[in-house]
Design an enzyme around this catalytic site. Structure first.
Site, PDB file in Angstrom:
ATOM      1  N   CYS A 111      22.772  -4.908   5.875  1.00  0.00           N
ATOM      2  CA  CYS A 111      23.168  -5.195   7.256  1.00  0.00           C
ATOM      3  C   CYS A 111      24.618  -5.643   7.256  1.00  0.00           C
ATOM      4  O   CYS A 111      25.092  -6.275   6.302  1.00  0.00           O
ATOM      5  CB  CYS A 111      22.270  -6.274   7.862  1.00  0.00           C
ATOM      6  SG  CYS A 111      22.617  -6.584   9.617  1.00  0.00           S
ATOM      7  N   ASP A 560      -6.607  -3.097 -20.099  1.00  0.00           N
ATOM      8  CA  ASP A 560      -5.610  -2.028 -20.102  1.00  0.00           C
ATOM      9  C   ASP A 560      -5.717  -1.160 -21.356  1.00  0.00           C
ATOM     10  O   ASP A 560      -5.563   0.063 -21.286  1.00  0.00           O
ATOM     11  CB  ASP A 560      -4.214  -2.648 -20.011  1.00  0.00           C
ATOM     12  CG  ASP A 560      -3.113  -1.598 -20.046  1.00  0.00           C
ATOM     13  OD1 ASP A 560      -3.076  -0.772 -19.122  1.00  0.00           O
ATOM     14  OD2 ASP A 560      -2.311  -1.604 -20.991  1.00  0.00           O
TER      15      ASP A 560
END
Length: 633
Positions: A111, A560
């Site tokens: 911005c 995992d």
């Protein structure tokens, strides 16, 4: 474009103050002139800015605007009928029957302003460019949402006009989506005089401009930048091009609440929709809740000066309550996100600049569409399933909506909301003194202050169990898994995790640890991996979170490494076993297997040190005849 604006500005003569309101600092053009674009949209109202010079003229303008409002309502009703015709099986239907036909896409995090209520003066840490959506990904996602039933897209930021390919994105959205009824942008207005003509030619349908003050000095104070005159010139240019820009104003008590009627006067000769937004305090903007000005307070202020101020019809999904002063060209609106939430009719979804789907602005749950898009083999059906799962989890209303709506009191009616600061002298501040991790005055999260505590030797032990099944247990026992030695790697992961606890859990203190011991073992008879962690430190606060983090990450590491064989893996019994050295000690009775790390036995303790007896946990594997079906989230 700048030369044209200068000629228009120089041609303006000062009007009599009794006939029209004069903007401070500078005059802007209001004389009639044709659209600068030869491709004005057919469904965009073409407005010629003239000053009413007689009651008859004012009546004509009022009648024309009412007819225009009626035609706009008719178009909205037709759009609603078309949306209702979309299959009820659309991925954009949530579990409460809300169909989401409005998508907001953030094109950038950057911005060119530094508004005080939005970000700190030095800015914020930006996401790396390769983690943001590309223009092709934006178009692909937009096309998918339009196929599912989205009919309105708004491009936001950050500030969307700082993105160089904004015009191209608007053009592609309009060219590739004939079902799309509206493409708009929300901007701070600084770049409109340069870009708006090109955006209109690309097909831009709607324009929202954020402007919190009509005074140049105050604008610079709140945005930390100059440019108020450029924003006003951009608004006037938008009107001349045939738009009815929406001017969004966040009202803040003691800052710009004295300009409420000035914004009303802005609608006298300008065909704009000024919308007051209730200030929404959040962690980090350094404003207190008593800065909020409620909808009822705004309405009372306006009606005191404009008794004829009247409501207008609203659409079923409108977030703004529409009003107008009879005879004025523009209209007003109130977005009551704090005092009268509109969750029940919410039809909005948001995609962040880095590709996360947010189903609620106030929610903290996001789903990464970017990662799905960039995954090999990801199809549109996969994306639809992902979107549908996220939308189905949307809550009935955002967190705290009920409390916010009922936390405000009005001096003349107990059902009418007003600011938190005081109502008729009555203090309405909420205190949080009973919560250790919450500031007692502001309600914001905060770390516990341990400065006055004495440093002692602290020890914590935690355990976890992972049921892996007979097949995986055999592979672990023989060290035949392709990913390596499960027990050793999970042990290493636990040690690393314990040292990173304060990075993973926001309100944990960063403690220098003196010892971390982790043991992992396989129980072949129960097909389980047992994990035990012992953490020590000399400090002012305990280390139980470090021990619990260690066994949790170790358990996830086991999962995992084994998931390629089977997903029928159960992580269970993550618990604190023992905690010593602090104000209060804790000992948990061991259920099935004793830890191999050193621990005091019950016989060696004094009577006043006997452990707390807790209900036993089941550690046997879950047995079921139902097939295991993984769910995608």
């Amino acid at each position: 474009m700048h030369q044209l604006l200068k000629r228009s500005l120089s041609a303006v003569s000062v009007k009599d103050s009794s006939k029209r309101w004069v903007l401070p600092m500078q005059q802007f053009f209001h004389t009639a002139r044709p659209s600068l674009s030869g491709e004005a949209s057919g469904n965009r109202a073409q407005s010629l800015e003239t000053t009413p010079s007689s009651p008859a003229t004012a009546s004509t303008v009022d009648s024309a605007d009412k007819n225009k409002s009626k035609s706009q309502r008719d178009r909205k009703q037709q759009a609603n009928v078309r949306v209702q015709s979309v299959s009820s099986d659309s991925s954009l239907n949530d579990s409460f029957g809300r169909f989401h036909s409005y998508l907001r896409i953030s094109l950038t995090e950057r911005c060119n302003l530094r508004c005080k209520y939005c970000m700190p003066a030095e800015g914020v840490q930006l996401t790396q460019k390769d983690q943001l959506l590309t223009s092709a990904e934006v178009i692909r996602l937009a096309n998918l949402f339009v196929t599912e039933g989205v009919r309105k897209i708004r491009l936001t930021g950050g500030e969307p006009t700082v993105r160089k390919d904004l015009t191209e994105i608007v053009g592609q959205l309009k060219a590739t989506n004939p079902l799309l009824e509206s493409v708009g942008i929300t901007t701070n207005g600084l770049m409109l005089t340069r870009q708006l003509v090109g955006l209109q030619r690309a097909g831009l349908d709607a324009l929202n401009v954020s402007l919190d003050t009509l005074r140049a000095a105050k604008y610079e104070q709140i945005t930390r930048r100059k440019g108020w005159e450029r924003v006003m010139a951009g608004i006037d240019l938008a009107i001349q091009l045939g738009y009815r820009p929406k001017v969004n104003c966040v009202l803040m008590k003691g800052f710009n609440d004295d300009e409420i009627c000035d914004f009303v006067e802005l609608t006298r000769d300008r065909n704009v929709d000024v919308r007051f937004i209730e200030y929404m305090p959040f962690t980090g903007n350094r404003w207190d809740t008593d800065k909020m000005v409620s909808y009822r307070t705004m309405l009372d202020t306006i009606q005191a000066r404009y008794p004829a101020f009247e409501p207008l019809p609203n659409g079923p999904n409108d977030t703004s309550k529409a009003y107008r002063v009879p005879g004025y060209r523009g209209q007003m609106g109130f977005i009551t996100s704090m005092t009268e939430h509109f969750c029940g009719s919410c039809n909005r979804l948001r995609i962040t600049a880095d590709g996360n789907l947010k189903v609620c602005l106030f929610g903290n749950t996001e789903v990464s569409l970017r990662d799905a898009l960039r995954s090999p083999g990801c199809t549109e059906d996969d994306l639809r399933c992902l979107i549908s799962a996220a939308v189905k989890r949307k809550k009935k209303q955002h967190a705290g909506a009920s409390a916010l709506s009922t936390s405000f009191v009005h001096s003349s009616s107990q059902h009418r909301p007003i600011t938190l600061a005081h109502a008729g002298g009555l203090q309405c501040r909420r205190y949080y003194s009973s919560l250790s991790h919450v500031d007692e005055h502001t309600g914001r999260a905060t770390m516990v202050d341990v400065d006055d505590k004495v440093s002692t030797k602290r020890i914590a032990k935690a355990q976890a169990t992972v049921y892996v099944g007979p097949t995986i247990a055999a592979l672990i026992e023989n060290n035949e898994l392709k990913k390596g030695d499960v027990l050793s790697i999970s042990q290493m992961a636990a040690i690393v995790a314990a040292k990173k606890t304060s990075d993973l859990i926001p309100l944990c203190h960063n403690i220098p640890l003196s010892s971390i011991k982790v043991e992992t073992s396989l129980n072949s008879s129960t097909n389980e991996v047992h994990i035990l962690a012992k953490v020590k430190c000399d400090g002012k606060t305990g280390v139980e979170m470090e021990a619990l983090t260690a066994v949790s990450i170790a358990a996830l590491t086991v999962y995992d490494m084994c998931k390629a064989v089977s997903h029928e893996i159960l992580i269970k019994n993550i618990m604190l076993v023992e905690k010593t050295g602090g104000k209060s000690e804790f000992y948990r009775k061991q259920i099935n297997h004793e830890p191999t790390l050193e621990s005091r036995t019950m016989e060696s303790r004094e009577p006043d040190q006997m452990p707390i007896i807790t209900r036993g946990y089941r550690t046997d594997p879950i047995v079921t005849n139902e097939p295991f079906v993984p769910m995608y989230i």
